[in-house]
Design an enzyme around this catalytic site. Structure first.
Site, short mmCIF file in Angstrom:
data_model
loop_
_atom_site.label_atom_id
_atom_site.label_comp_id
_atom_site.label_asym_id
_atom_site.label_seq_id
_atom_site.Cartn_x
_atom_site.Cartn_y
_atom_site.Cartn_z
N ASP A 72 0.87 -1.16 0.00
CA ASP A 72 0.00 0.00 0.00
C ASP A 72 0.92 1.24 0.00
OD1 ASP A 72 -2.10 1.74 0.04
OD2 ASP A 72 -3.15 0.77 1.69
C1 BGC Z 1 -5.02 3.32 0.20
C2 BGC Z 1 -5.13 2.39 -0.99
C3 BGC Z 1 -5.03 3.17 -2.26
C4 BGC Z 1 -3.70 3.93 -2.25
C5 BGC Z 1 -3.48 4.74 -3.50
C6 BGC Z 1 -3.80 4.20 0.12
O1 BGC Z 1 -3.85 5.21 1.07
O2 BGC Z 1 -5.00 2.58 1.39
O3 BGC Z 1 -6.33 1.69 -0.93
O4 BGC Z 1 -5.15 2.34 -3.36
O5 BGC Z 1 -3.68 4.80 -1.14
O6 BGC Z 1 -4.30 5.86 -3.52
#
Ligand code: BGC
Length: 788
Positions: free
Chosen positions: A732
């Site tokens: 993530d």
């Molecule tokens: C989130 C993800 C997301 C990523 C990109 C993160 O903060 O947990 O679900 O895909 O950001 O935006």
């Protein structure tokens, strides 16, 4: 068009017929509306209040009709050209001559919400205004029928509240006052809940002044019109709950310790999550207001001719159940048939009922019958024995009788006469201990008591230092560094480009061998945004013909940098989609969203999100499907299959146990291996086996003391070795783990930025090898190679 033209050169090429755009096109918006009506759940309907009769008059209360929440916040948000609110949806029906709305009241809310926005309140976070008494009386003179709207907003990075009067799980005092005023004045009251997760239902369940309740969820761009479709009876509701609606927040077993610590969460209820708890644990059944699987229709159905038998299909033993569903009412509609099994308690203890299979009928006309068949693999009823009560680290079918229940909710079932018998305990799959807990002290058993688990107090949490949030991607500065400049062995005689690997001119090994250590390390790190993207890319080695493949969120739709001015389709929230119990429509949503990705030259869509609804409070529940892993797994698989049918990559996330947002980057989810395998990993397992997602995203949190992205037992072991995952794993965005440890564990890519300096230092110190880095690089390149 040549391969990678879109992702490499980003031409403006509309994909629709006659040069039209598919992004937010009419067809997609219509699909969003259809999907929205398919997952709304009619919780209560007495006295014929709904559907509103043709030509009837209604007064709509609550700021939720204007301040409509179409989805949650954070990466599960999208930019659209408009959002249809409930008042607007009803006005469209009024224009069609279907009903009349008391405009003066709705205008009061319109003006009030406008003022609150001016004062800085955000969508979904406005305060319920008091209705002036004279307006209430005027509304009452206009009609005897009131529609109450309640809306809720939640988002990424924070959790919800569960305290009476909080205006979140519970009504706020202002909302309660509005409800009291309306129910005192109007004899006919329907409620619309525009929410993203479980909320209190005690205020309407036994309140006979509220006859009808529509759980409308957060339903996307045309959500308000979809609500109106159902209120007016243009569409017959067919959604069923995918979460148990309990009497109060405290009735959920996870509530006791959800807020105990910011540093960890103990999953002491073990496998008894959702209906597995309420249907099993003594005394819990009466705490349920609306059970799992429940949902009403404007028509009635008879489920008859129920039978089951054991059949061998492709060498696999299956329980095959059949039933005939007849529409016995007077309006066309769909019904969901659900098959539950009850395994013998044995030594391990089992939930009283577990969902084994489900099928939704087509839209049946009054009097029409459809035969449905539900298949359940016998061995899928096995339980995981993590402590060796029967066979250590194995899935076991314990000896005894397995019973089956078929119906239209977990409660409303008939028991089948057929029973499956296992004469002796049987190991169906021998595994090995992986991701076992070290600090979880106890867990619940099926009689509601707790058993102690062995803890290793010295096994402290392996925390990593902060990685700068929002740090942009960067390439390593390899000038003059001998290790960074070194190449591998076995490079092709002539410089090879990535397209040569695609065309079989050189192997991936040969291609990688010609790259320097530095170039390889760069490949494992997020790359700068290009085009309309705002979540970064991967690849980006132009001198070797590797394009920079862009990612984009998310479950709500394709999320593009707002300043780009590109508006996309907002789909209904994931929980609503799951309540459709209709994987086909979720597949269509996946395919349509993927077309919007492709048209905007994006490659990997960061969806579906599929963590389990362990607690009503998790701020991101709206992005997730269900408390049940079978529903979550089937919905995610359908979404991935839809997305990948358009040759766009899906990213199944957040693997796993991201069930709380508070301190999400450093919170340790402490959970037994059995609960992991049967609940928290099970949905991912189904999605991987049924859809083979091109990519998977690990979670921020730790699981049993270690970051998921650093756990080789989770990624190399369970995900790849046990389940056969063939894709690429990404972190993530800006998680806190060490990248070199992630590489060793098989977490291939670090997003949004990687940490090239750290990886090079680790390579020099021998903490990670070039071979390990090459393995990750190969998986990233193979993902890019899959794109058209
Ligand atoms: C989130 C993800 C997301 C990523 C990109 C993160 O903060 O947990 O679900 O895909 O950001 O935006």
């Amino acid at each position: 068009m040549e391969k990678w033209t879109r992702i490499a050169h980003q031409p403006c090429l509309p994909m629709g017929k006659d040069g039209r755009l598919v992004t937010a096109c009419e067809e997609h918006i219509r699909l969003s509306r259809t999907a929205a009506t398919e997952g709304m759940v009619l919780l209560k309907n007495e006295g014929g209040v709904l559907p509103l009769k043709r030509g009837s008059k209604a007064a709509v209360f609550g700021k939720g009709q204007i301040d409509y929440v179409r989805g949650g916040g954070g990466s599960g948000e999208v930019t659209t050209s408009y959002t249809r609110n409930i008042y607007e949806g009803l006005k469209i029906k009024e224009a069609e001559g279907k009903l009349q709305i008391f405009d003066a009241l709705s205008h009061f809310y319109e003006e009030n919400v406008k003022q609150q926005y001016v004062q800085g309140k955000e969508n979904g976070k406005t305060v319920e205004p008091a209705v002036p008494e004279e307006l209430l009386q005027a509304a009452r003179r206009f009609t005897d029928t009131a529609v109450i709207t309640i809306c809720r907003f939640s988002g990424e990075g924070w959790d919800r509240k569960g305290i009476p009067g909080d205006g979140d799980f519970y009504l706020s005092p202002q909302e309660q006052a509005m409800v009291d005023a309306v129910t005192s004045a109007f004899p006919r009251v329907a409620v619309v809940l525009d929410v993203g997760g479980m909320v209190d239902s005690a205020w309407f369940k036994d309140n006979d002044r509220i006859q009808s309740v529509l759980l409308a969820w957060q339903a996307g761009i045309e959500g308000g019109l979809a609500v109106a479709d159902i209120l007016c009876g243009d569409v017959n509701p067919s959604g069923k709950l995918v979460d148990t609606f309990a009497g109060s927040f405290d009735d959920y077993p996870s509530s006791a310790n959800f807020n105990e610590s910011e540093d960890y969460v103990e999953y002491t209820e073990d496998i008894y999550v959702g209906y597995r708890y309420f249907e099993t644990i003594p005394g819990a059944a009466e705490k349920v207001n609306y059970p799992f699987g429940y949902g009403l229709s404007y028509t009635s159905f008879a489920i008859e001719g129920v039978s089951a038998q054991l059949q061998e299909m492709n060498g696999v033993a299956q329980i095959v159940a059949q039933a005939s569903v007849t529409n016995t009412g007077s309006m066309a509609g769909k019904e969901v048939v659900q098959l539950y099994y009850s395994a013998p308690q044995g030594k391990l203890g089992k939930p009283a009922k577990v969902l084994g299979a489900f099928a939704k009928t087509r839209c049946l006309q009054p009097g029409e019958t459809q035969k449905v068949t539900l298949n359940l693999t016998v061995d899928s009823m096995a339980s995981y024995d993590d402590t060796g009560k029967v066979a250590k680290s194995a899935y076991v079918m314990e000896a005894g009788e397995y019973a089956f229940h078929l119906g239209n909710s977990v409660r409303n079932t008939v028991e089948l006469s057929y029973r499956y018998v296992e004469k002796e305990d049987r190991v169906t799959l021998q595994l090995q201990e992986r991701v076992a807990p070290v600090l979880l002290k106890e867990r619940m058993l099926s009689d509601g008591s707790y058993e102690a688990l062995p803890v290793q107090p010295d096994c402290g949490i392996d925390m990593s230092p902060d990685f700068m949030e929002g740090k942009p991607p960067y390439k390593g500065n390899w000038a003059g560094d001998a290790v960074a400049q070194a190449v591998g062995e076995g490079a092709p005689a002539e410089k090879a480009m990535l397209i040569d690997v695609v065309n079989g001119k050189v192997t991936m090994e040969q291609f990688l061998a010609q790259l320097t250590n530095g170039q390889l390390i760069d490949l494992l790190c997020g790359q700068p945004n290009t085009g309309v993207a705002n979540t970064f890319g991967m690849g980006n080695l132009p001198e070797y013909g590797v394009p920079n493949l862009m990612t984009a969120d998310g479950p709500a739709g394709v999320r593009i940098r707002p300043s780009m001015g590109v508006c996309t389709t907002a789909w209904p929230c994931a929980t609503l989609l799951a309540c459709s119990w209709n994987p086909d429509i979720v597949y269509e949503v996946g395919a349509a969203g993927a077309r919007e990705m492709k048209e905007n030259n994006l490659g990997v869509w960061l969806t579906p999100a599929m963590n389990i609804h362990r607690s009503p409070l998790c701020g991101r529940n709206f992005e997730y499907y269900s408390e049940d892993p079978l529903i979550a797994g089937k919905m995610a698989a359908a979404k991935v299959n839809g997305i990948q049918s358009e040759h766009i990559g899906a990213s199944v996330k957040h693997f796993a146990c991201n069930n709380k947002e508070t301190n999400r980057k450093a919170s340790d989810s402490r959970v037994s291996e059995r609960a992991l395998r049967e609940i928290y990993l099970k949905g991912f397992e189904i999605a991987v086996k049924e859809a083979q997602p091109w990519t998977l995203m690990t979670c921020y949190n730790l699981i049993n003391g270690r970051y998921a992205s650093e756990r080789e037992d989770l990624l190399a072991g369970i995900l790849r070795e046990e389940w056969g995952f063939e894709g690429m794993v990404t972190t993530d965005w800006w998680n806190k783990a060490y990248q070199y440890k992630e590489i060793k564990a098989g977490n291939d890519l670090k997003m949004g930025s990687g940490d090239p300096d750290e990886v090079l230092a680790a390579l020099k110190e021998g903490k990670v090898t070039r071979a390990e880095i090459e393995t990750c690089a190969a998986r990233i390149l193979e993902t890019i190679m899959k794109l058209d």
